[in-house]
Design an enzyme around this catalytic site. Structure first.
Site, mmCIF file in Angstrom:
data_model
loop_
_atom_site.group_PDB
_atom_site.id
_atom_site.type_symbol
_atom_site.label_atom_id
_atom_site.label_comp_id
_atom_site.label_asym_id
_atom_site.label_seq_id
_atom_site.Cartn_x
_atom_site.Cartn_y
_atom_site.Cartn_z
ATOM 1 N N ASP A 72 0.841 -1.299 0.062
ATOM 2 C CA ASP A 72 -0.006 0.135 0.071
ATOM 3 C C ASP A 72 0.951 1.330 -0.027
ATOM 4 O O ASP A 72 2.139 1.337 0.325
ATOM 5 C CB ASP A 72 -0.907 0.007 1.261
ATOM 6 C CG ASP A 72 -1.903 -1.092 1.222
ATOM 7 O OD1 ASP A 72 -2.406 -1.477 -0.071
ATOM 8 O OD2 ASP A 72 -2.491 -1.048 2.156
ATOM 9 N N TYR A 132 6.971 -5.066 11.361
ATOM 10 C CA TYR A 132 6.317 -3.703 11.656
ATOM 11 C C TYR A 132 6.896 -3.301 13.113
ATOM 12 O O TYR A 132 7.237 -3.766 13.826
ATOM 13 C CB TYR A 132 4.761 -4.244 12.099
ATOM 14 C CG TYR A 132 3.971 -2.992 11.862
ATOM 15 C CD1 TYR A 132 3.329 -2.600 10.883
ATOM 16 C CD2 TYR A 132 3.907 -2.096 13.103
ATOM 17 C CE1 TYR A 132 2.582 -1.337 10.805
ATOM 18 C CE2 TYR A 132 2.974 -0.866 12.987
ATOM 19 C CZ TYR A 132 2.356 -0.284 11.956
ATOM 20 O OH TYR A 132 1.639 0.648 11.819
#
Length: 267
Positions: A72, A132
């Site tokens: 994304d 992450y």
């Protein structure tokens, strides 16, 4: 070698009868902050747009690439893989130099190698690794683009570890995927081999490896584990939501900038 010389040499090589059907496997890294994601966009602002434009300029014809999957807008990569078909009658390092003379500095080609014609960046992949990064509090401005700056509150660390362990294995991850991503990956059953959390001071890092991931699945897992840490969800909630196979508003999608595609695995 100047780009114009490379193009002239390549044109003569193709004209002289050298097959233009060599398949190339490339590994690329990029800072996703200023791009419209990986996937080709009409605006021309995606990573794929920039790579295809650079390759098309080098080869003096349209060159399309196939990536291992999309990221994304705002998501980064250290090990995104793509392939394309074209003849290059020079060492791979000259191809890298030609690409880097055109590409923005936020995209780097880490490697380029010839592969068999049946290699496919997406369909040949057997797994991926993502990381992450969270930061508890106000982050250093130089790191802000690469992590999620969360509230600096006490975290229920053991509960987060418990919840992460419950997600490892083969499951239907419908509840942790974005519903509008089903057209790209209709199979919600994935195998998560690894979902590790580590903490150093205010920094928290999540590393996951699996057979594949649904659209926005890693960011959903990251958001869910954060809410467990905050006490908004329990490890038991994580299991119940997983087994429900239904997306719920209780699952928050973590911000894009904390996510990085680290590696794509091939046999």
């Amino acid at each position: 070698m100047p780009l114009e010389t490379v193009q002239f040499t390549l044109h003569n090589a193709v004209k002289g009868g050298i097959s233009p059907s060599v398949r190339w496997k490339c590994i690329t890294s990029y800072d996703g902050t200023d791009f419209d994601g990986w996937q080709r966009q009409p605006s021309g602002g995606s990573v794929q747009n920039h790579l295809e434009a650079a390759l098309s300029r080098i080869f003096d014809r349209q060159v399309l690439i196939q990536g291992s999957g999309r990221t994304d807008a705002g998501v980064h990569a250290r090990g995104q893989c793509f392939h394309f078909d074209a003849d290059w009658p020079h060492p791979p390092d000259k191809l890298l130099r030609a690409l880097h003379s055109i590409l923005p500095v936020t995209i780097r080609i880490e490697s380029a190698a010839q592969v068999p014609d049946d290699f496919h960046a997406r369909h040949s992949a057997v797994g991926k690794r993502y990381s992450y990064r969270y930061y508890l509090g106000r982050a250093n401005p130089l790191e802000q683009r690469y992590l999620w700056a969360c509230r600096d509150v006490p975290m229920r660390w053991e509960a987060m570890l418990d919840a992460a362990e419950r997600l490892v294995g083969t499951h239907d991850f419908t509840a942790y995927g974005a519903t509008h991503g089903k057209d790209n990956d209709p199979n919600p059953v994935k195998t998560i081999h690894r979902l590790d959390l580590s903490r150093k001071g205010r920094h928290i890092t999540l590393v996951t490896e699996g057979s594949g991931y649904l659209y926005r699945m890693v960011r959903s897992l990251a958001g869910a584990l954060y809410w467990v840490g905050r006490g908004r969800l329990t490890p038991e909630d994580i299991t119940r939501i997983l087994e429900s196979r239904q997306r719920t508003h209780r699952i928050v999608t973590a911000p894009a900038q904390g996510l990085c595609l680290d590696r794509v695995f091939y046999e």
